[in-house]
Motif scaffolding. Structure first.
Motif, PDB file in Angstrom:
ATOM      1  N   UNK A  50       0.872  -1.221  -0.149  1.00 43.12           N
ATOM      2  CA  UNK A  50      -0.078  -0.096   0.102  1.00 43.12           C
ATOM      3  C   UNK A  50       0.890   1.229   0.023  1.00 43.12           C
ATOM      4  N   UNK A  51       1.862   1.112   1.089  1.00 42.48           N
ATOM      5  CA  UNK A  51       2.974   2.633   0.783  1.00 42.48           C
ATOM      6  C   UNK A  51       3.460   2.541  -0.490  1.00 42.48           C
ATOM      7  N   UNK A  52       4.038   1.411  -0.945  1.00 45.27           N
ATOM      8  CA  UNK A  52       4.703   1.643  -2.499  1.00 45.27           C
ATOM      9  C   UNK A  52       3.756   2.188  -3.552  1.00 45.27           C
ATOM     10  N   UNK A  53       2.483   1.783  -3.449  1.00 42.03           N
ATOM     11  CA  UNK A  53       1.504   2.349  -4.574  1.00 42.03           C
ATOM     12  C   UNK A  53       1.084   3.779  -4.461  1.00 42.03           C
ATOM     13  N   UNK A  54       0.822   4.016  -2.865  1.00 35.61           N
ATOM     14  CA  UNK A  54       0.802   5.477  -2.667  1.00 35.61           C
ATOM     15  C   UNK A  54       1.828   6.383  -2.918  1.00 35.61           C
ATOM     16  N   UNK A  55       3.075   6.016  -2.588  1.00 34.91           N
ATOM     17  CA  UNK A  55       4.312   6.749  -2.794  1.00 34.91           C
ATOM     18  C   UNK A  55       4.622   7.008  -4.546  1.00 34.91           C
ATOM     19  N   UNK A  72      12.630   0.690  -7.137  1.00 38.87           N
ATOM     20  CA  UNK A  72      13.304   1.725  -6.339  1.00 38.87           C
ATOM     21  C   UNK A  72      12.457   2.152  -5.386  1.00 38.87           C
ATOM     22  N   UNK A  73      11.136   2.378  -5.455  1.00 39.11           N
ATOM     23  CA  UNK A  73      10.164   2.637  -4.264  1.00 39.11           C
ATOM     24  C   UNK A  73      10.165   1.552  -3.401  1.00 39.11           C
ATOM     25  N   UNK A  74       9.827   0.393  -3.930  1.00 39.44           N
ATOM     26  CA  UNK A  74       9.757  -0.792  -2.927  1.00 39.44           C
ATOM     27  C   UNK A  74      11.146  -0.963  -1.931  1.00 39.44           C
ATOM     28  N   UNK A  79      13.387  -0.440   3.469  1.00 37.71           N
ATOM     29  CA  UNK A  79      14.492   0.138   4.312  1.00 37.71           C
ATOM     30  C   UNK A  79      13.880   1.173   5.316  1.00 37.71           C
ATOM     31  N   UNK A  80      13.069   1.992   4.870  1.00 37.83           N
ATOM     32  CA  UNK A  80      12.499   3.079   5.971  1.00 37.83           C
ATOM     33  C   UNK A  80      11.684   2.324   6.896  1.00 37.83           C
ATOM     34  N   UNK A  81      10.912   1.229   6.641  1.00 44.51           N
ATOM     35  CA  UNK A  81      10.062   0.587   7.639  1.00 44.51           C
ATOM     36  C   UNK A  81      10.686  -0.544   8.385  1.00 44.51           C
ATOM     37  N   UNK A  82      12.330  -0.597   8.130  1.00 39.69           N
ATOM     38  CA  UNK A  82      12.986  -1.433   9.033  1.00 39.69           C
ATOM     39  C   UNK A  82      13.244  -2.886   8.688  1.00 39.69           C
ATOM     40  N   UNK A  84      15.610  -4.035   6.401  1.00 41.03           N
ATOM     41  CA  UNK A  84      16.821  -4.207   5.803  1.00 41.03           C
ATOM     42  C   UNK A  84      17.358  -5.618   4.972  1.00 41.03           C
ATOM     43  N   UNK A  85      17.153  -6.459   5.674  1.00 40.55           N
ATOM     44  CA  UNK A  85      17.410  -7.798   5.200  1.00 40.55           C
ATOM     45  C   UNK A  85      16.499  -8.146   4.083  1.00 40.55           C
ATOM     46  N   UNK A  86      15.295  -7.802   4.195  1.00 38.91           N
ATOM     47  CA  UNK A  86      14.301  -8.218   3.213  1.00 38.91           C
ATOM     48  C   UNK A  86      14.315  -7.257   1.865  1.00 38.91           C
ATOM     49  N   UNK A  87      14.910  -5.813   2.211  1.00 37.30           N
ATOM     50  CA  UNK A  87      15.072  -5.016   1.029  1.00 37.30           C
ATOM     51  C   UNK A  87      16.427  -5.803   0.247  1.00 37.30           C
ATOM     52  N   UNK A  88      17.276  -6.241   0.874  1.00 34.99           N
ATOM     53  CA  UNK A  88      18.307  -6.846   0.462  1.00 34.99           C
ATOM     54  C   UNK A  88      18.085  -7.929  -0.378  1.00 34.99           C
TER      55      UNK A  88
END
Length: 90
Positions: A50-55, A72-74, A79-82, A84-88
């Motif tokens: 939801x945040x990704x779509x809104x952004x 990039x937004x995902x 990362x912003x939501x904490x 970090x490992x999932x973002x990697x």
């Protein structure tokens, strides 16, 4: 996945083709990243989606939204939501 209201109509794929936007694809990609880290929190996946779509809607007009922009937004949102490992993993 609960339906997510949005105004994004089309997306430009990596090969330049324009296709209909499908929020389910974003959800599935984020879910796969969560699962790769043994995280099965579907509510978190929903919130991030939801945040990704809104952004994406806030930053980009319907014309020219690309797969890379959303990717990039995902990563930024994770990362912003904490997550970090999932973002990697994403």
């Amino acid at each position: 996945m609960r339906p997510i209201a949005h105004d994004i109509i089309n997306i430009v794929k990596r090969n330049g083709d324009v296709t209909e936007f499908d929020s389910q694809r974003i959800y599935v990609a984020i879910e796969k990243a969560f699962l790769s880290e043994n995280n099965t929190d579907t509510e978190a996946v929903q919130r991030v989606t939801e945040k990704v779509i809104s952004t994406t809607q806030e930053r980009h007009s319907n014309d020219g939204v690309t797969v890379e922009m959303i990717q990039d937004i995902v990563e930024e949102t994770l990362m912003t939501d904490g997550y970090h490992r999932i973002a990697n993993s994403y």
